[in-house]
Design an enzyme around this catalytic site. Sequence first.
Site, PDB file in Angstrom:
ATOM      1  N   HIS A 117       0.824  -1.216   0.000  1.00 33.60           N
ATOM      2  CA  HIS A 117       0.000   0.000   0.000  1.00 33.60           C
ATOM      3  C   HIS A 117       0.858   1.266   0.000  1.00 33.60           C
ATOM      4  CE1 HIS A 117      -2.060  -3.302   2.229  1.00 33.60           C
ATOM      5  NE2 HIS A 117      -2.991  -3.039   1.337  1.00 33.60           N
TER       6      HIS A 117
HETATM    7  S1  FES Z   1       1.680  -0.420   3.335  1.00 31.78           S
HETATM    8 FE1  FES Z   1       0.106  -1.842   3.784  1.00 31.78          FE
HETATM    9  S2  FES Z   1       1.216  -3.581   4.449  1.00 31.78           S
HETATM   10 FE2  FES Z   1       2.742  -2.119   4.011  1.00 31.78          FE
END
Ligand code: FES
Length: 177
Positions: free
Chosen positions: A142
Amino acid sequence: MMTVAQTVAEPTRRDFLFIATGAVGAVGVASAIWPFISQMAPDAATIAAGAPVEMDLGPIAEGQIVKIFWRGKLIFVRHRTKKEVEEAQNVVLADLRDPQPDSARVKEGHSQWLVVYGNCTHLGCVPLGNEGAFNGWFCPCHGSVFDTSGRIRQGPAPTNLPVPPYAFLSDSKIQIG
Ligand code: FES
Protein backbone atom coordinates in the site's frame (compact mmCIF):
# COMPACT_ATOMS: atom_id res chain seq x y z
CA MET A 1 73.35 -36.63 -14.68
CA MET A 2 69.56 -36.63 -14.63
CA THR A 3 67.80 -40.01 -14.86
CA VAL A 4 64.47 -40.71 -16.52
CA ALA A 5 62.91 -41.41 -13.11
CA GLN A 6 63.89 -37.94 -11.84
CA THR A 7 62.44 -36.12 -14.85
CA VAL A 8 59.14 -37.92 -14.28
CA ALA A 9 59.16 -37.43 -10.50
CA GLU A 10 59.72 -33.68 -10.61
CA PRO A 11 56.55 -32.67 -12.48
CA THR A 12 54.59 -35.14 -10.36
CA ARG A 13 55.67 -33.37 -7.18
CA ARG A 14 54.75 -30.00 -8.66
CA ASP A 15 51.32 -31.36 -9.58
CA PHE A 16 50.86 -32.53 -6.00
CA LEU A 17 51.81 -29.12 -4.60
CA PHE A 18 49.41 -27.43 -6.98
CA ILE A 19 46.55 -29.73 -5.99
CA ALA A 20 47.36 -29.40 -2.30
CA THR A 21 47.34 -25.61 -2.59
CA GLY A 22 44.04 -25.76 -4.41
CA ALA A 23 42.57 -27.93 -1.68
CA VAL A 24 43.64 -25.48 1.04
CA GLY A 25 42.07 -22.67 -0.97
CA ALA A 26 38.80 -24.55 -1.25
CA VAL A 27 38.72 -25.26 2.49
CA GLY A 28 39.45 -21.60 3.18
CA VAL A 29 36.53 -20.47 1.05
CA ALA A 30 34.21 -23.04 2.57
CA SER A 31 35.05 -22.00 6.11
CA ALA A 32 34.55 -18.34 5.21
CA ILE A 33 31.10 -19.01 3.77
CA TRP A 34 29.88 -21.47 6.38
CA PRO A 35 29.51 -19.06 9.33
CA PHE A 36 27.48 -16.76 7.09
CA ILE A 37 25.14 -19.53 5.95
CA SER A 38 24.86 -21.02 9.41
CA GLN A 39 23.85 -17.64 10.81
CA MET A 40 21.32 -17.12 8.03
CA ALA A 41 19.61 -20.39 8.77
CA PRO A 42 19.48 -21.25 12.45
CA ASP A 43 18.17 -24.76 12.95
CA ALA A 44 14.45 -25.35 13.38
CA ALA A 45 14.78 -26.43 17.00
CA THR A 46 16.50 -23.16 17.89
CA ILE A 47 13.79 -21.14 16.20
CA ALA A 48 10.99 -23.18 17.76
CA ALA A 49 12.46 -22.77 21.22
CA GLY A 50 12.73 -19.00 20.73
CA ALA A 51 16.30 -19.14 21.96
CA PRO A 52 18.61 -16.19 21.33
CA VAL A 53 20.31 -16.29 17.92
CA GLU A 54 23.89 -15.17 17.38
CA MET A 55 24.77 -13.53 14.09
CA ASP A 56 28.20 -12.87 12.60
CA LEU A 57 28.17 -9.43 10.98
CA GLY A 58 31.58 -9.82 9.31
CA PRO A 59 30.32 -11.08 5.93
CA ILE A 60 27.66 -8.34 5.57
CA ALA A 61 29.03 -5.68 3.23
CA GLU A 62 28.32 -1.98 3.67
CA GLY A 63 25.01 -1.16 2.00
CA GLN A 64 23.75 -4.73 2.33
CA ILE A 65 20.60 -5.86 4.14
CA VAL A 66 20.41 -9.42 5.46
CA LYS A 67 17.26 -11.21 6.62
CA ILE A 68 17.12 -13.55 9.57
CA PHE A 69 14.25 -15.20 11.44
CA TRP A 70 13.93 -15.12 15.19
CA ARG A 71 10.90 -16.57 17.00
CA GLY A 72 9.23 -16.92 13.59
CA LYS A 73 9.56 -13.21 12.90
CA LEU A 74 11.50 -11.71 10.04
CA ILE A 75 14.30 -9.35 11.02
CA PHE A 76 16.39 -7.06 8.80
CA VAL A 77 20.03 -6.45 9.67
CA ARG A 78 21.27 -3.52 7.67
CA HIS A 79 24.90 -2.42 7.34
CA ARG A 80 24.34 1.25 6.68
CA THR A 81 26.69 3.41 4.67
CA LYS A 82 28.10 6.61 6.16
CA LYS A 83 25.67 8.59 3.97
CA GLU A 84 22.69 6.53 5.18
CA VAL A 85 23.69 7.04 8.81
CA GLU A 86 24.04 10.80 8.31
CA GLU A 87 20.67 11.02 6.57
CA ALA A 88 19.03 9.09 9.42
CA GLN A 89 20.68 11.30 12.05
CA ASN A 90 19.88 14.62 10.36
CA VAL A 91 16.11 14.18 10.18
CA VAL A 92 14.02 16.82 11.97
CA LEU A 93 12.01 14.87 14.55
CA ALA A 94 9.00 17.16 14.16
CA ASP A 95 8.68 15.86 10.59
CA LEU A 96 8.18 12.28 11.77
CA ARG A 97 4.86 10.50 12.31
CA ASP A 98 6.43 8.31 14.99
CA PRO A 99 9.19 10.60 16.28
CA GLN A 100 12.29 8.73 17.35
CA PRO A 101 15.90 9.86 17.01
CA ASP A 102 18.16 7.50 15.11
CA SER A 103 20.32 7.21 18.23
CA ALA A 104 17.41 5.55 20.05
CA ARG A 105 17.17 2.89 17.34
CA VAL A 106 20.81 1.75 17.17
CA LYS A 107 23.42 0.73 19.73
CA GLU A 108 25.93 3.33 20.86
CA GLY A 109 29.22 3.02 18.97
CA HIS A 110 27.60 0.81 16.30
CA SER A 111 25.51 3.35 14.40
CA GLN A 112 26.30 1.69 11.06
CA TRP A 113 24.16 -1.30 12.11
CA LEU A 114 20.37 -1.13 12.06
CA VAL A 115 18.37 -4.12 13.30
CA VAL A 116 14.59 -3.96 12.83
CA TYR A 117 11.64 -6.29 12.43
CA GLY A 118 10.98 -6.93 8.75
CA ASN A 119 7.20 -6.63 8.48
CA CYS A 120 5.40 -3.43 7.58
CA THR A 121 3.53 -1.94 10.53
CA HIS A 122 0.47 -1.40 8.34
CA LEU A 123 -0.72 -4.91 7.46
CA GLY A 124 2.44 -6.94 7.67
CA CYS A 125 3.83 -7.11 4.13
CA VAL A 126 7.59 -7.33 3.68
CA PRO A 127 9.01 -3.98 2.54
CA LEU A 128 11.70 -3.85 -0.15
CA GLY A 129 15.13 -2.63 0.97
CA ASN A 130 17.01 0.31 -0.57
CA GLU A 131 13.78 1.52 -2.16
CA GLY A 132 11.45 4.47 -1.73
CA ALA A 133 11.96 8.21 -1.52
CA PHE A 134 14.28 7.88 1.50
CA ASN A 135 16.21 4.88 0.18
CA GLY A 136 15.28 2.90 3.27
CA TRP A 137 12.39 0.51 2.54
CA PHE A 138 9.30 0.66 0.37
CA CYS A 139 6.26 -1.49 1.08
CA PRO A 140 4.71 -2.53 -2.23
CA CYS A 141 1.35 -3.48 -0.72
CA HIS A 142 0.00 0.00 0.00
CA GLY A 143 2.98 2.30 -0.49
CA SER A 144 4.45 2.88 2.95
CA VAL A 145 7.92 4.40 2.85
CA PHE A 146 10.53 3.96 5.60
CA ASP A 147 13.83 5.80 5.93
CA THR A 148 17.31 4.38 6.59
CA SER A 149 16.43 4.20 10.28
CA GLY A 150 13.29 2.16 9.53
CA ARG A 151 11.04 5.08 10.50
CA ILE A 152 7.74 5.59 8.73
CA ARG A 153 7.89 8.61 6.43
CA GLN A 154 5.01 8.20 3.95
CA GLY A 155 2.01 5.97 3.40
CA PRO A 156 -0.47 4.27 5.74
CA ALA A 157 1.83 2.47 8.20
CA PRO A 158 1.23 4.04 11.62
CA THR A 159 4.57 3.37 13.29
CA ASN A 160 8.27 2.74 12.68
CA LEU A 161 9.65 -0.74 12.06
CA PRO A 162 10.25 -1.89 15.66
CA VAL A 163 13.71 -2.73 16.97
CA PRO A 164 13.93 -6.25 18.44
CA PRO A 165 15.88 -6.99 21.60
CA TYR A 166 19.54 -7.52 20.71
CA ALA A 167 23.03 -6.81 21.96
CA PHE A 168 26.55 -6.68 20.58
CA LEU A 169 28.73 -9.55 21.79
CA SER A 170 31.71 -8.01 19.96
CA ASP A 171 32.18 -5.43 17.20
CA SER A 172 31.22 -8.05 14.63
CA LYS A 173 28.73 -10.24 16.40
CA ILE A 174 25.24 -9.65 17.76
CA GLN A 175 22.85 -11.75 19.73
CA ILE A 176 19.16 -11.34 18.94
CA GLY A 177 16.87 -12.19 21.81
S1 FES B 1 1.68 -0.42 3.33
FE1 FES B 1 0.11 -1.84 3.78
S2 FES B 1 1.22 -3.58 4.45
FE2 FES B 1 2.74 -2.12 4.01
